[in-house]
Design an enzyme around this catalytic site. Sequence first.
Site, PDB file in Angstrom:
ATOM      1  N   HIS A 165      77.882 -46.925  -0.435  1.00  0.00           N
ATOM      2  CA  HIS A 165      78.213 -45.514  -0.207  1.00  0.00           C
ATOM      3  C   HIS A 165      77.017 -44.626  -0.518  1.00  0.00           C
ATOM      4  O   HIS A 165      76.354 -44.818  -1.543  1.00  0.00           O
ATOM      5  CB  HIS A 165      79.345 -45.062  -1.156  1.00  0.00           C
ATOM      6  CG  HIS A 165      80.712 -45.414  -0.683  1.00  0.00           C
ATOM      7  ND1 HIS A 165      81.830 -45.324  -1.495  1.00  0.00           N
ATOM      8  CD2 HIS A 165      81.150 -45.848   0.530  1.00  0.00           C
ATOM      9  CE1 HIS A 165      82.890 -45.692  -0.802  1.00  0.00           C
ATOM     10  NE2 HIS A 165      82.508 -46.016   0.422  1.00  0.00           N
ATOM     11  N   ASP A 202      77.719 -47.038  -4.991  1.00  0.00           N
ATOM     12  CA  ASP A 202      77.805 -45.653  -4.513  1.00  0.00           C
ATOM     13  C   ASP A 202      76.728 -44.850  -5.244  1.00  0.00           C
ATOM     14  O   ASP A 202      76.721 -44.786  -6.480  1.00  0.00           O
ATOM     15  CB  ASP A 202      79.220 -45.134  -4.835  1.00  0.00           C
ATOM     16  CG  ASP A 202      79.467 -43.694  -4.377  1.00  0.00           C
ATOM     17  OD1 ASP A 202      78.519 -42.881  -4.405  1.00  0.00           O
ATOM     18  OD2 ASP A 202      80.617 -43.390  -4.022  1.00  0.00           O
ATOM     19  N   GLU A 247      79.904 -40.919   2.055  1.00  0.00           N
ATOM     20  CA  GLU A 247      81.124 -40.458   1.379  1.00  0.00           C
ATOM     21  C   GLU A 247      80.708 -39.246   0.565  1.00  0.00           C
ATOM     22  O   GLU A 247      80.246 -39.369  -0.572  1.00  0.00           O
ATOM     23  CB  GLU A 247      81.691 -41.551   0.484  1.00  0.00           C
ATOM     24  CG  GLU A 247      83.004 -41.134  -0.172  1.00  0.00           C
ATOM     25  CD  GLU A 247      83.413 -42.084  -1.290  1.00  0.00           C
ATOM     26  OE1 GLU A 247      84.538 -42.573  -1.241  1.00  0.00           O
ATOM     27  OE2 GLU A 247      82.603 -42.325  -2.205  1.00  0.00           O
ATOM     28  N   GLU A 276      84.080 -51.142  -6.757  1.00  0.00           N
ATOM     29  CA  GLU A 276      83.092 -50.068  -6.861  1.00  0.00           C
ATOM     30  C   GLU A 276      82.942 -49.606  -8.311  1.00  0.00           C
ATOM     31  O   GLU A 276      83.896 -49.071  -8.888  1.00  0.00           O
ATOM     32  CB  GLU A 276      83.558 -48.894  -5.993  1.00  0.00           C
ATOM     33  CG  GLU A 276      82.626 -47.707  -5.988  1.00  0.00           C
ATOM     34  CD  GLU A 276      83.104 -46.617  -5.041  1.00  0.00           C
ATOM     35  OE1 GLU A 276      84.328 -46.534  -4.786  1.00  0.00           O
ATOM     36  OE2 GLU A 276      82.252 -45.847  -4.570  1.00  0.00           O
TER      37      GLU A 276
HETATM   38  C1  LER Z   1      85.537 -43.819  -3.861  1.00  0.00           C
HETATM   39  O1  LER Z   1      84.705 -44.564  -3.016  1.00  0.00           O
HETATM   40  C2  LER Z   1      84.757 -43.148  -4.905  1.00  0.00           C
HETATM   41  O2  LER Z   1      83.550 -43.120  -4.870  1.00  0.00           O
HETATM   42  C3  LER Z   1      85.460 -42.541  -6.038  1.00  0.00           C
HETATM   43  O3  LER Z   1      84.760 -41.453  -6.552  1.00  0.00           O
HETATM   44  C4  LER Z   1      86.905 -42.255  -5.850  1.00  0.00           C
HETATM   45  O4  LER Z   1      87.347 -41.397  -6.819  1.00  0.00           O
HETATM   46 MN    MN Z   2      82.434 -44.205  -3.354  1.00  0.00          MN
END
Ligand code: LER
Ligand code: MN
Length: 278
Positions: free
Chosen positions: A211, A185, A246, A152
Amino acid sequence: MKLSIVLSTHAAQFQAATFKGDFAANVARIAGLGYDGVELAIRDPRLVNADELVGVLAAHKLVVPAIGTGQAWGEEGLSFTAADGAIRRAAIERIKSHIPLAARLNAVVILGLIRGITPAGQSHAQSMAYLVEALQECAAAAAPAGVRYALEPLNRYETDLIHTVADGLALIERVGAANFGLLLDTFHMNIEEPAIEASIRAAGERIFHFHVADSNRWHPGAGHLDFGGILDALFATGYRGFVSGEFLPIPDAATAAQRGIAHLRGLGSAPADGIPAG
Ligand code: LER
Ligand code: MN
């Protein structure tokens, strides 16, 4: 669109794990809100009774698209890029230890903060070399089980290593493993990417997991991100995996989860073929 939300199997510090605490009660709540799956945050697979876990999930017809591993950094300080070789070895072994449960659940294993942060006195190039080595070992160990890892890109306030899709794609080149891809994300993308939709297109079929949180890391709909455009770009790449929430439990976990799913379902975004991915 298949939706999941992050659920920690044990108490954890990470604030954006929307649900924490009583596992069975949370699974029931998440299923009741209409989610199709739960993304499990697991610090150490040895702490989890896999049969019990599978039983609880099956009772509520929830699947597990991905397993998050970052608590091993947050709670124990394990990292692929630590100066101490024993810590790097422990991080690699921990990440490999997720393979059996991930294979059983058909879940992607997430590599977020376990990559670490360059320690004082170590060069960025050295951290990257350690990272590539660790990823090659983990990917090789997971391939026979059919397990995939998703790294990620994280924003600059959390690590100095891999902020953008471009960074992630360059790393994929260096690692050279078919079962190694990216988790994107929207919270991090909003901080680091020049243009979110263009970066999604660039990542293409290397997107292994996704995410969602809004610009303020609250639930989708609470900030200024255009989730209609973002999800259309995602599905246009051919992505057929889960869209996983998330976000911060604000005003509380259940309300945030309910508002998030209402916003995303209300957009009407779906894979172009309309076929739910298996
Ligand atoms: C975890 O998926 C994430 O997005 C991070 O910000 C963890 O610190
Ligand atoms: Mn994340």
